[in-house]
Design an enzyme around this catalytic site. Structure first.
Site, PDB file in Angstrom:
ATOM      1  N   ASP A   8      28.362  73.456  48.478  1.00  0.00           N
ATOM      2  CA  ASP A   8      29.154  72.530  49.303  1.00  0.00           C
ATOM      3  C   ASP A   8      28.403  71.904  50.486  1.00  0.00           C
ATOM      4  O   ASP A   8      28.857  71.987  51.638  1.00  0.00           O
ATOM      5  CB  ASP A   8      30.402  73.241  49.830  1.00  0.00           C
ATOM      6  CG  ASP A   8      31.270  73.832  48.740  1.00  0.00           C
ATOM      7  OD1 ASP A   8      30.973  73.628  47.545  1.00  0.00           O
ATOM      8  OD2 ASP A   8      32.248  74.527  49.071  1.00  0.00           O
ATOM      9  N   HIS A  48      39.017  68.274  46.633  1.00  0.00           N
ATOM     10  CA  HIS A  48      40.465  68.475  46.713  1.00  0.00           C
ATOM     11  C   HIS A  48      41.246  67.174  46.512  1.00  0.00           C
ATOM     12  O   HIS A  48      40.856  66.130  47.059  1.00  0.00           O
ATOM     13  CB  HIS A  48      40.851  69.024  48.092  1.00  0.00           C
ATOM     14  CG  HIS A  48      40.307  70.387  48.381  1.00  0.00           C
ATOM     15  ND1 HIS A  48      40.497  71.457  47.547  1.00  0.00           N
ATOM     16  CD2 HIS A  48      39.593  70.857  49.440  1.00  0.00           C
ATOM     17  CE1 HIS A  48      39.931  72.524  48.071  1.00  0.00           C
ATOM     18  NE2 HIS A  48      39.356  72.193  49.207  1.00  0.00           N
ATOM     19  N   LYS A 106      35.134  72.083  42.525  1.00  0.00           N
ATOM     20  CA  LYS A 106      36.132  73.150  42.656  1.00  0.00           C
ATOM     21  C   LYS A 106      37.230  72.713  43.608  1.00  0.00           C
ATOM     22  O   LYS A 106      37.079  71.754  44.354  1.00  0.00           O
ATOM     23  CB  LYS A 106      35.467  74.433  43.155  1.00  0.00           C
ATOM     24  CG  LYS A 106      34.777  74.313  44.503  1.00  0.00           C
ATOM     25  CD  LYS A 106      33.867  75.515  44.766  1.00  0.00           C
ATOM     26  CE  LYS A 106      33.175  75.435  46.113  1.00  0.00           C
ATOM     27  NZ  LYS A 106      34.064  75.635  47.261  1.00  0.00           N
ATOM     28  N   CYS A 151      32.865  80.001  51.495  1.00  0.00           N
ATOM     29  CA  CYS A 151      32.523  79.609  50.123  1.00  0.00           C
ATOM     30  C   CYS A 151      31.235  80.262  49.631  1.00  0.00           C
ATOM     31  O   CYS A 151      31.149  80.658  48.467  1.00  0.00           O
ATOM     32  CB  CYS A 151      32.456  78.094  50.021  1.00  0.00           C
ATOM     33  SG  CYS A 151      34.093  77.338  50.228  1.00  0.00           S
TER      34      CYS A 151
END
Length: 201
Positions: A8, A48, A106, A151
């Site tokens: 990320d 998201h 994700k 994460c």
């Protein structure tokens, strides 16, 4: 195969982002400096949809960083972050991505958060990362990215459970909470994670 996994490296986790990690941008030149050391490089990306259930804005009367019970699990309510197609969801522009072979997204299910690069938080759905790495014969994994205590931490734990040899490049990650990360490092070491600096590669 010596493999680097970048977790990320997105604008919303950098200084000025909606869920900023202090000095998160300092990891980018470190990652760039070590990329030639690896035969395989992959990345994960928080991705998201609008109105994700992990966003405080999706719950009336709740504030950012409140904790609630959601679908039988504790859920931290985050600021809106890494919304699909937004600038905040993009990788930092200074990150050299030419050698990144694959990106695993994700957090796309609006009803469940996904900290780990391998599974959602209920471990019900795989991202496919484990199967990909095993297909590539990647046995020794080196991790970096953001945020170290969330994460990255959950990705490391899943990597151990998937049977990989796990290394964390400590100066190529930053936590949201230094205290939490200090405790997590003790746990990770006890589970067999090798914690090293980029200069030790």
């Amino acid at each position: 195969m010596k493999t680097l996994i970048i977790v990320d490296p997105q604008y919303d986790f950098m200084p000025g982002g909606s869920l900023e990690v202090e000095k998160g941008d300092e990891i980018i030149p470190v990652i760039n400096s070590i990329s030639d050391e690896f035969e395989l490089i992959v990345a994960t990306q928080d991705w998201h949809p609008d109105g994700h259930s992990s966003f405080a804005s999706s719950h009336n009367g709740k504030k950012q960083f409140d904790k609630i019970e959601w679908k039988g699990m504790e859920q931290v309510l985050w600021p809106d972050h890494c919304v699909q197609g937004s600038k905040g969801a993009n990788f930092h522009e200074a990150l050299k991505i030419d050698s990144v072979e694959a990106i695993f997204r994700k957090g796309m299910n609006p009803d469940i958060d996904s900290y780990s690069g391998f599974y959602d938080n209920e471990h019900k759905k795989s991202t496919g990362l484990s199967g990909y790495l095993k297909e590539k014969k990647a046995s020794e994994l080196y991790f970096c990215g953001l945020a170290a205590d969330i994460c990255v931490y959950f990705t490391l734990k899943d990597a151990i459970n998937e049977g990989f040899k796990v290394n964390l490049i400590e100066n190529a990650t930053r936590p949201l909470d230094e205290g939490d990360f200090a405790e997590q490092k003790k746990e990770l070491k006890s589970l067999g994670v090798n914690i090293l600096k980029s200069t030790e590669l």
